[in-house]
Design an enzyme around this catalytic site. Structure first.
Site, PDB file in Angstrom:
ATOM      1  N   GLY A   1       0.839  -1.203   0.000  1.00 45.51           N
ATOM      2  CA  GLY A   1       0.000   0.000   0.000  1.00 45.51           C
ATOM      3  C   GLY A   1       0.873   1.252   0.000  1.00 45.51           C
ATOM      4  O   GLY A   1       0.560   2.245   0.646  1.00 45.51           O
TER       5      GLY A   1
ATOM      6  N   GLY B   1      -0.491   4.894  -0.843  1.00 44.83           N
ATOM      7  CA  GLY B   1      -1.588   5.457  -0.050  1.00 44.83           C
ATOM      8  C   GLY B   1      -1.124   6.605   0.829  1.00 44.83           C
ATOM      9  O   GLY B   1       0.014   7.069   0.751  1.00 44.83           O
ATOM     10  N   GLN B   2      -2.036   7.042   1.731  1.00 42.70           N
ATOM     11  CA  GLN B   2      -1.755   8.247   2.533  1.00 42.70           C
ATOM     12  C   GLN B   2      -0.524   8.053   3.425  1.00 42.70           C
ATOM     13  O   GLN B   2       0.361   8.905   3.453  1.00 42.70           O
ATOM     14  CB  GLN B   2      -2.975   8.589   3.406  1.00 42.70           C
ATOM     15  CG  GLN B   2      -2.889  10.004   3.965  1.00 42.70           C
ATOM     16  CD  GLN B   2      -3.734  10.235   5.207  1.00 42.70           C
ATOM     17  OE1 GLN B   2      -4.266   9.304   5.811  1.00 42.70           O
ATOM     18  NE2 GLN B   2      -3.869  11.488   5.592  1.00 42.70           N
TER      19      GLN B   2
ATOM     20  N   ILE C   1      -0.811  -1.713  -6.097  1.00 40.75           N
ATOM     21  CA  ILE C   1      -1.723  -2.496  -6.933  1.00 40.75           C
ATOM     22  C   ILE C   1      -1.878  -1.777  -8.275  1.00 40.75           C
ATOM     23  O   ILE C   1      -1.749  -0.545  -8.331  1.00 40.75           O
ATOM     24  CB  ILE C   1      -3.104  -2.723  -6.272  1.00 40.75           C
ATOM     25  CG1 ILE C   1      -3.680  -1.408  -5.741  1.00 40.75           C
ATOM     26  CG2 ILE C   1      -3.054  -3.769  -5.182  1.00 40.75           C
ATOM     27  CD1 ILE C   1      -5.137  -1.498  -5.372  1.00 40.75           C
TER      28      ILE C   1
ATOM     29  N   ASN D   1      -0.336  -7.379  -4.214  1.00 37.03           N
ATOM     30  CA  ASN D   1      -1.743  -7.458  -3.824  1.00 37.03           C
ATOM     31  C   ASN D   1      -1.848  -8.374  -2.607  1.00 37.03           C
ATOM     32  O   ASN D   1      -1.536  -9.561  -2.707  1.00 37.03           O
ATOM     33  CB  ASN D   1      -2.537  -8.004  -5.024  1.00 37.03           C
ATOM     34  CG  ASN D   1      -4.007  -8.174  -4.716  1.00 37.03           C
ATOM     35  OD1 ASN D   1      -4.428  -8.048  -3.561  1.00 37.03           O
ATOM     36  ND2 ASN D   1      -4.788  -8.466  -5.741  1.00 37.03           N
TER      37      ASN D   1
ATOM     38  N   TYR E   1     -15.168  -1.401   9.320  1.00 31.34           N
ATOM     39  CA  TYR E   1     -13.782  -0.966   9.523  1.00 31.34           C
ATOM     40  C   TYR E   1     -13.324  -1.325  10.943  1.00 31.34           C
ATOM     41  O   TYR E   1     -12.255  -1.907  11.131  1.00 31.34           O
ATOM     42  CB  TYR E   1     -13.738   0.549   9.310  1.00 31.34           C
ATOM     43  CG  TYR E   1     -12.374   1.193   9.400  1.00 31.34           C
ATOM     44  CD1 TYR E   1     -11.391   0.943   8.447  1.00 31.34           C
ATOM     45  CD2 TYR E   1     -12.079   2.096  10.418  1.00 31.34           C
ATOM     46  CE1 TYR E   1     -10.154   1.571   8.507  1.00 31.34           C
ATOM     47  CE2 TYR E   1     -10.845   2.729  10.482  1.00 31.34           C
ATOM     48  CZ  TYR E   1      -9.890   2.460   9.527  1.00 31.34           C
ATOM     49  OH  TYR E   1      -8.671   3.087   9.588  1.00 31.34           O
TER      50      TYR E   1
ATOM     51  N   LYS F   1     -10.514  -3.939  12.367  1.00 31.00           N
ATOM     52  CA  LYS F   1      -9.381  -3.434  13.149  1.00 31.00           C
ATOM     53  C   LYS F   1      -9.230  -4.230  14.458  1.00 31.00           C
ATOM     54  O   LYS F   1      -8.117  -4.572  14.848  1.00 31.00           O
ATOM     55  CB  LYS F   1      -9.527  -1.934  13.434  1.00 31.00           C
ATOM     56  CG  LYS F   1      -9.327  -1.063  12.196  1.00 31.00           C
ATOM     57  CD  LYS F   1      -7.920  -1.225  11.635  1.00 31.00           C
ATOM     58  CE  LYS F   1      -7.686  -0.489  10.340  1.00 31.00           C
ATOM     59  NZ  LYS F   1      -6.448  -0.848   9.660  1.00 31.00           N
TER      60      LYS F   1
HETATM   61  C1  AKB Z   1     -10.663   7.032   9.049  1.00 30.12           C
HETATM   62  O1  AKB Z   1     -11.213   8.121   9.292  1.00 30.12           O
HETATM   63  O2  AKB Z   1     -11.243   6.051   8.574  1.00 30.12           O
HETATM   64  C2  AKB Z   1      -9.209   6.879   9.409  1.00 30.12           C
HETATM   65  C3  AKB Z   1      -9.042   6.392  10.788  1.00 30.12           C
HETATM   66  C4  AKB Z   1      -9.171   7.292  11.936  1.00 30.12           C
HETATM   67  O3  AKB Z   1      -8.793   5.237  10.978  1.00 30.12           O
HETATM   68  N1  AKB Z   1      -8.542   8.139   9.211  1.00 30.12           N
END
Ligand code: AKB
Length: 317
Positions: free
Chosen positions: A8, A11-12, A35, A54, A143, A147
């Site tokens: 990745g 990415g940011q 990717i 990937n 998400y 996590k």
């Molecule tokens: C998001 O906002 O999804 C991310 C995070 C805080 O994990 N920046």
């Protein structure tokens, strides 16, 4: 840490971490994994090797680890919170099946692994203020589910197989290099771009909604310092609370107005992002990171705002 794979890497976090590691590990190799469709360009391409990586393709990942004798993997492939709510199955595939591939490769080939967690690993039943390191984690987003599972699976691979897994729970990350894509905290980056371009900013998060944040130079130090920490001092591994500041939209708006008095912000609240933000902590307690591996951020809201405005003015104007 000598030969590193950043999965990745465009990415940011990955774009800046790749270049920072290349500067900091002379004689080592930092492979930029990407990717198709997000190929590294310019200095990212020219300053070191890059490979299609990937996370969902275990054979491809294993071949890269063998080819470059990788000892450390930064696993940064993920969908951010708001996008993961729209594409939950894809988020699960990348964040869980991808992680399992990486952990298995790390077990077989002896790599250390960093997979970031997030303030998103907490939910409405977690203590809201000064959220402790060890507490209730019942997130309501895909998400957040991935996590929490990432933290558990990473700790499992450490205790069961001795894989050197370590990580941090990142707050919203603010950077002037690469834009985030689809997070709940993205507003705290977008607001600076609008201020510097002289545009009115339409904020998707309600006034009074506090979230933890951090400037990217501190986040990069966290990524590196945790992997270089003395393992004997680590009581925790996956994952450490880390933070640098906590604010709501009104506070960041006021900080920017100190430097750009003409700047205007209005509200146009996005219900999806707002609901996610309300389920996250207002502020984290990061004392375990401070005592176990010396975490100590350099930037607060004021110094970050000065630097963001200066760097973005050079970049955009
Ligand atoms: C998001 O906002 O999804 C991310 C995070 C805080 O994990 N920046």
């Amino acid at each position: 840490m000598k030969n590193v794979l950043v999965v990745g890497s465009t990415g940011q976090i990955g774009s800046e971490l790749t270049m920072t590691l290349r500067r900091q590990i002379p004689g080592g190799t930092v492979v930029a994994g990407y990717i198709p469709g997000s190929e590294p360009k310019g200095e990212w391409l020219e300053s070191g090797p890059s490979e299609i990586a990937n996370v969902c393709d275990a054979a491809q990942m294993a071949a890269i680890v063998d080819k470059y004798k990788i000892d450390t993997i930064y696993n940064l492939a993920a969908l951010l919170s708001a996008v993961a709510e729209k594409k939950p199955l894809l988020a699960w595939d990348i964040q869980m099946n991808g992680l399992l591939n990486i952990l298995e490769i790390a077990r077989e080939k002896g790599c250390a692994v960093f997979t970031p967690s997030s303030i998103g690993c907490f939910g409405p039943s977690s203590p809201k203020k000064n959220t402790p390191q060890d507490t209730i984690q019942r997130p309501k987003t895909m998400y957040g589910v991935t996590k929490v599972a990432t933290e558990l699976l990473s700790d499992y691979y450490y205790t069961k197989f001795g894989v050197d897994t370590r990580s941090v729970r990142f707050p919203g990350l603010i950077s002037n290099v690469t834009l985030p894509g689809g997070g709940t905290t993205d507003y705290a980056v977008e607001i600076y771009y609008a201020a510097v371009k002289g545009e009115e900013y339409s904020c998707p998060i309600k006034a009074g909604t506090f979230m933890d944040m951090m400037y990217m130079p501190d986040a990069l130090r966290a990524c590196i310092d945790i992997m270089e920490a003395d393992p004997d001092k680590l009581v925790h591994r996956n994952s450490f609370n880390v933070t640098a500041m906590s604010f709501d939209p009104e506070i960041i708006y006021a900080a920017i107005k100190e430097l750009r008095p003409e700047f205007k912000m209005v509200y146009n609240v996005d219900p999806v992002r707002q609901a996610i933000a309300e389920s996250w902590p207002d502020s984290l307690d990061d004392s375990c990171a401070r005592s176990e591996w010396g975490w100590n951020p350099s930037y607060d809201l004021k110094s970050m705002t000065v630097d963001m405005i200066e760097k973005l003015s050079k970049k955009l104007l």
